[in-house]
Design a protein around this motif. Structure first.
Motif, PDB file in Angstrom:
ATOM      1  N   VAL A   1      46.235  81.676  44.820  1.00  0.00           N
ATOM      2  CA  VAL A   1      46.467  82.124  43.444  1.00  0.00           C
ATOM      3  C   VAL A   1      47.740  82.954  43.358  1.00  0.00           C
ATOM      4  CG1 VAL A   1      45.541  83.475  41.527  1.00  0.00           C
ATOM      5  CG2 VAL A   1      44.008  82.051  42.884  1.00  0.00           C
ATOM      6  N   GLU A   2      47.973  83.811  44.344  1.00  0.00           N
ATOM      7  CA  GLU A   2      49.173  84.650  44.348  1.00  0.00           C
ATOM      8  C   GLU A   2      50.440  83.806  44.455  1.00  0.00           C
ATOM      9  OE1 GLU A   2      48.644  87.394  47.517  1.00  0.00           O
ATOM     10  OE2 GLU A   2      47.014  88.491  46.521  1.00  0.00           O
ATOM     11  N   ILE A   3      50.418  82.797  45.321  1.00  0.00           N
ATOM     12  CA  ILE A   3      51.585  81.920  45.460  1.00  0.00           C
ATOM     13  C   ILE A   3      51.882  81.226  44.141  1.00  0.00           C
ATOM     14  CG2 ILE A   3      52.411  79.785  46.534  1.00  0.00           C
ATOM     15  CD1 ILE A   3      50.862  80.682  49.081  1.00  0.00           C
ATOM     16  N   LEU A   4      50.865  80.660  43.532  1.00  0.00           N
ATOM     17  CA  LEU A   4      51.047  79.974  42.253  1.00  0.00           C
ATOM     18  C   LEU A   4      51.587  80.930  41.196  1.00  0.00           C
ATOM     19  CD1 LEU A   4      50.638  77.638  40.220  1.00  0.00           C
ATOM     20  CD2 LEU A   4      48.293  78.472  39.925  1.00  0.00           C
ATOM     21  N   THR A   5      50.983  82.097  41.095  1.00  0.00           N
ATOM     22  CA  THR A   5      51.376  83.060  40.064  1.00  0.00           C
ATOM     23  C   THR A   5      52.833  83.473  40.216  1.00  0.00           C
ATOM     24  OG1 THR A   5      49.101  83.899  39.939  1.00  0.00           O
ATOM     25  CG2 THR A   5      50.837  85.284  39.025  1.00  0.00           C
ATOM     26  N   GLU A   6      53.251  83.770  41.438  1.00  0.00           N
ATOM     27  CA  GLU A   6      54.618  84.216  41.668  1.00  0.00           C
ATOM     28  C   GLU A   6      55.625  83.096  41.408  1.00  0.00           C
ATOM     29  OE1 GLU A   6      55.584  87.364  42.186  1.00  0.00           O
ATOM     30  OE2 GLU A   6      53.455  87.745  41.820  1.00  0.00           O
ATOM     31  N   VAL A   7      55.300  81.884  41.823  1.00  0.00           N
ATOM     32  CA  VAL A   7      56.212  80.763  41.588  1.00  0.00           C
ATOM     33  C   VAL A   7      56.321  80.468  40.095  1.00  0.00           C
ATOM     34  CG1 VAL A   7      56.582  78.283  41.956  1.00  0.00           C
ATOM     35  CG2 VAL A   7      55.915  79.738  43.873  1.00  0.00           C
ATOM     36  N   LYS A   8      55.208  80.507  39.395  1.00  0.00           N
ATOM     37  CA  LYS A   8      55.227  80.249  37.952  1.00  0.00           C
ATOM     38  C   LYS A   8      56.062  81.286  37.209  1.00  0.00           C
ATOM     39  CE  LYS A   8      53.218  77.813  35.538  1.00  0.00           C
ATOM     40  NZ  LYS A   8      53.646  76.572  34.827  1.00  0.00           N
ATOM     41  N   LYS A   9      56.068  82.518  37.704  1.00  0.00           N
ATOM     42  CA  LYS A   9      56.904  83.554  37.089  1.00  0.00           C
ATOM     43  C   LYS A   9      58.386  83.275  37.316  1.00  0.00           C
ATOM     44  CE  LYS A   9      53.659  87.453  37.582  1.00  0.00           C
ATOM     45  NZ  LYS A   9      53.426  88.725  38.317  1.00  0.00           N
ATOM     46  N   ALA A  10      58.688  82.636  38.446  1.00  0.00           N
ATOM     47  CA  ALA A  10      60.082  82.477  38.857  1.00  0.00           C
ATOM     48  C   ALA A  10      60.753  81.241  38.273  1.00  0.00           C
ATOM     49  CB  ALA A  10      60.157  82.421  40.385  1.00  0.00           C
ATOM     50  N   VAL A  11      59.978  80.216  37.917  1.00  0.00           N
ATOM     51  CA  VAL A  11      60.570  78.964  37.442  1.00  0.00           C
ATOM     52  C   VAL A  11      59.902  78.524  36.143  1.00  0.00           C
ATOM     53  CG1 VAL A  11      61.145  78.217  39.782  1.00  0.00           C
ATOM     54  CG2 VAL A  11      58.964  77.512  38.769  1.00  0.00           C
ATOM     55  N   SER A  12      60.572  77.636  35.451  1.00  0.00           N
ATOM     56  CA  SER A  12      60.014  77.115  34.200  1.00  0.00           C
ATOM     57  C   SER A  12      59.583  75.660  34.319  1.00  0.00           C
ATOM     58  CB  SER A  12      61.037  77.253  33.071  1.00  0.00           C
ATOM     59  OG  SER A  12      62.229  76.552  33.384  1.00  0.00           O
ATOM     60  N   LEU A  13      59.899  75.006  35.443  1.00  0.00           N
ATOM     61  CA  LEU A  13      59.505  73.608  35.595  1.00  0.00           C
ATOM     62  C   LEU A  13      58.009  73.511  35.904  1.00  0.00           C
ATOM     63  CD1 LEU A  13      60.890  72.243  39.011  1.00  0.00           C
ATOM     64  CD2 LEU A  13      60.217  74.576  38.598  1.00  0.00           C
ATOM     65  N   PRO A  14      57.367  72.380  35.616  1.00  0.00           N
ATOM     66  CA  PRO A  14      55.936  72.226  35.883  1.00  0.00           C
ATOM     67  C   PRO A  14      55.622  72.364  37.365  1.00  0.00           C
ATOM     68  CG  PRO A  14      56.750  70.444  34.487  1.00  0.00           C
ATOM     69  CD  PRO A  14      57.952  71.172  34.992  1.00  0.00           C
ATOM     70  N   VAL A  15      54.474  72.977  37.666  1.00  0.00           N
ATOM     71  CA  VAL A  15      54.081  73.224  39.048  1.00  0.00           C
ATOM     72  C   VAL A  15      52.689  72.652  39.310  1.00  0.00           C
ATOM     73  CG1 VAL A  15      53.581  74.995  40.786  1.00  0.00           C
ATOM     74  CG2 VAL A  15      55.470  75.327  39.177  1.00  0.00           C
ATOM     75  N   ALA A  16      52.591  71.834  40.351  1.00  0.00           N
ATOM     76  CA  ALA A  16      51.299  71.280  40.774  1.00  0.00           C
ATOM     77  C   ALA A  16      50.897  71.915  42.098  1.00  0.00           C
ATOM     78  CB  ALA A  16      51.388  69.765  40.931  1.00  0.00           C
ATOM     79  N   MET A  17      49.600  72.080  42.305  1.00  0.00           N
ATOM     80  CA  MET A  17      49.078  72.607  43.564  1.00  0.00           C
ATOM     81  C   MET A  17      48.454  71.459  44.349  1.00  0.00           C
ATOM     82  SD  MET A  17      49.654  75.894  43.626  1.00  0.00           S
ATOM     83  CE  MET A  17      48.510  76.584  44.826  1.00  0.00           C
ATOM     84  N   LYS A  18      48.973  71.222  45.556  1.00  0.00           N
ATOM     85  CA  LYS A  18      48.393  70.216  46.437  1.00  0.00           C
ATOM     86  C   LYS A  18      47.375  70.916  47.325  1.00  0.00           C
ATOM     87  CE  LYS A  18      49.640  66.263  49.313  1.00  0.00           C
ATOM     88  NZ  LYS A  18      50.755  65.490  49.884  1.00  0.00           N
ATOM     89  N   LEU A  19      46.115  70.533  47.200  1.00  0.00           N
ATOM     90  CA  LEU A  19      45.021  71.299  47.788  1.00  0.00           C
ATOM     91  C   LEU A  19      44.236  70.503  48.820  1.00  0.00           C
ATOM     92  CD1 LEU A  19      43.682  72.757  44.437  1.00  0.00           C
ATOM     93  CD2 LEU A  19      45.168  73.932  46.068  1.00  0.00           C
ATOM     94  N   SER A  20      43.607  71.232  49.717  1.00  0.00           N
ATOM     95  CA  SER A  20      42.660  70.633  50.652  1.00  0.00           C
ATOM     96  C   SER A  20      41.261  70.717  50.044  1.00  0.00           C
ATOM     97  CB  SER A  20      42.679  71.391  51.984  1.00  0.00           C
ATOM     98  OG  SER A  20      41.883  72.567  51.889  1.00  0.00           O
ATOM     99  N   PRO A  21      40.296  69.988  50.584  1.00  0.00           N
ATOM    100  CA  PRO A  21      38.920  70.075  50.073  1.00  0.00           C
ATOM    101  C   PRO A  21      38.095  71.150  50.765  1.00  0.00           C
ATOM    102  CG  PRO A  21      39.061  68.296  51.656  1.00  0.00           C
ATOM    103  CD  PRO A  21      40.446  68.900  51.570  1.00  0.00           C
ATOM    104  N   TYR A  22      38.740  72.021  51.574  1.00  0.00           N
ATOM    105  CA  TYR A  22      37.982  72.881  52.471  1.00  0.00           C
ATOM    106  C   TYR A  22      37.657  74.265  51.910  1.00  0.00           C
ATOM    107  CZ  TYR A  22      39.398  69.244  55.710  1.00  0.00           C
ATOM    108  OH  TYR A  22      39.612  68.037  56.312  1.00  0.00           O
ATOM    109  N   PHE A  23      37.640  74.408  50.612  1.00  0.00           N
ATOM    110  CA  PHE A  23      37.184  75.655  50.012  1.00  0.00           C
ATOM    111  C   PHE A  23      35.661  75.644  49.949  1.00  0.00           C
ATOM    112  CE2 PHE A  23      41.408  74.855  48.214  1.00  0.00           C
ATOM    113  CZ  PHE A  23      42.048  76.045  48.523  1.00  0.00           C
ATOM    114  N   SER A  24      35.054  76.834  49.912  1.00  0.00           N
ATOM    115  CA  SER A  24      33.596  76.885  49.846  1.00  0.00           C
ATOM    116  C   SER A  24      33.089  76.312  48.527  1.00  0.00           C
ATOM    117  CB  SER A  24      33.102  78.333  50.007  1.00  0.00           C
ATOM    118  OG  SER A  24      33.663  79.167  48.999  1.00  0.00           O
ATOM    119  N   SER A  25      33.887  76.467  47.461  1.00  0.00           N
ATOM    120  CA  SER A  25      33.546  75.886  46.165  1.00  0.00           C
ATOM    121  C   SER A  25      34.810  75.285  45.562  1.00  0.00           C
ATOM    122  CB  SER A  25      32.964  76.958  45.231  1.00  0.00           C
ATOM    123  OG  SER A  25      32.659  76.403  43.963  1.00  0.00           O
ATOM    124  N   PRO A  26      35.153  74.056  45.944  1.00  0.00           N
ATOM    125  CA  PRO A  26      36.414  73.455  45.485  1.00  0.00           C
ATOM    126  C   PRO A  26      36.557  73.425  43.971  1.00  0.00           C
ATOM    127  CG  PRO A  26      35.456  72.146  47.251  1.00  0.00           C
ATOM    128  CD  PRO A  26      34.425  73.158  46.868  1.00  0.00           C
TER     129      PRO A  26
END
Length: 330
Positions: A151-176
């Motif tokens: 979440v921190e990475i996404l938040t900081e990048v979104k603050k820094a740029v105006s282009l659309p941002v996608a998150m490429k994720l793994s399925p290994y979260f406890s609650s994806p």
């Protein structure tokens, strides 16, 4: 036949996307991807540690006054260390094709994520995919700490740029599902489900670790199929399906559960970029057979919220499958 779709706020002529691979290091290949039907292309990931290791090595040689060692590098390389080659690839790809060019970034520090994201935007990428390849094998980080990092990475990048941002994720979260919704709320313009993490094997003859990456197989479609079906219609951002796409059948299945686009790398690595035409022709043929005039007509038709048999996606079906398998074995 209307194959158009929306992804990350961009209009694509086709839901097929060539995902990150070495194939896209060649602008000629990127042109072919467009010609054979790709709606967009994702460039290979730029890795912060690779850039910094290259810079460190050049600086070390320079500080040591080792002109002989430096002479082994191609002329002009010292001006191209860092992200310059990747940024140039973005520019050349933008100039070569009309389809969206999506950059991919794998950082290691907050400053790295932000700095390289800004440079990627300035180079002209249509969008940015954050490839947060992080395995907490130190056994120290808690699940909450790992999720907070994303979440921190996404938040900081979104603050820094105006282009659309996608998150490429793994399925290994406890609650994806919850994690993906959290990122959606935090401003992700889309998610790519799922990233395939590197997993080592062992050579029993040499007793060494095998550092190879196996191409995906169609059997790997089921996990992303499940989560895309569950998330379809529940997110503000886009959903990209990834993993297991070998034929048009997997493309169609992903669309039916609600994917906005379907990505493939393994199929192109196996068959060449011209295989995109096979996938596109297969998609058109299937839609024609169903008398559907557009991709939109089938998208989400078999998502969890769209089917009456919700149990097919839930635990009760686990019991039915086991019982059915037992009866079949008898």
């Amino acid at each position: 036949m209307d194959l158009s779709t929306r992804y990350l706020g961009l209009t694509l002529t086709c839901p097929l996307v060539a995902s990150a691979s070495p194939l896209a290091l060649d602008v000629g290949n990127i042109r072919k991807m467009e010609d054979f039907g790709a709606g967009a292309v994702v460039l290979p990931s730029i890795f912060q540690e690779d850039i910094e290791n290259e810079i460190d090595e050049m600086e070390r040689l320079g500080n040591e006054g080792n002109s002989e060692a430096l002479s082994y590098f191609p002329a002009g390389l010292t001006e191209n260390v860092g992200p310059q080659n990747y940024l140039d690839l973005i520019r050349r790809a933008r100039a070569a094709v009309d389809i969206p060019v999506i950059a991919s970034l794998n950082g290691t520090t907050p400053a790295g994520w932000i700095d390289y994201a800004r440079q990627i935007e300035q180079a002209g990428a249509h969008a940015l995919e954050l490839n947060v390849y992080y395995l907490p094998t130190d056994l120290v980080s808690s699940g909450a700490e790992v999720e907070s990092r994303y979440v921190e990475i996404l938040t900081e990048v979104k603050k820094a740029v105006s282009l659309p941002v996608a998150m490429k994720l793994s399925p290994y979260f406890s609650s994806p599902g919850h994690m993906i919704q959290t990122l959606d709320t935090a401003g992700a313009d889309g998610v790519v489900l799922f990233n395939r993490f590197y997993q080592p094997d062992i050579d029993l003859e040499e007793l060494t670790l095998l550092r190879d990456l196996k191409l995906s197989t169609r059997g790997e479609i089921r996990l992303p199929l499940l989560w895309i079906a569950a998330l379809s219609g529940k997110l503000k951002g886009s959903i990209a399906a990834s993993s297991g796409v070998q034929t048009a059948a997997e493309v169609i299945k992903y669309l039916f559960v609600g994917a906005d686009v379907v990505m493939t790398t393994s199929a192109l690595m196996r068959h060449g970029v011209e295989y995109l035409k096979v996938l596109k022709d297969g998609l058109v043929a299937d839609l024609t057979a169903r008398e559907a005039g557009s991709v939109a007509e089938i998208r989400g038709g078999l998502s969890r919220s769209a089917v009456s048999d919700i149990a097919a996606y839930d635990r009760v079906n686990y019991i039915r499958i086991l019982r059915g398998g037992l009866h079949a074995a008898q």
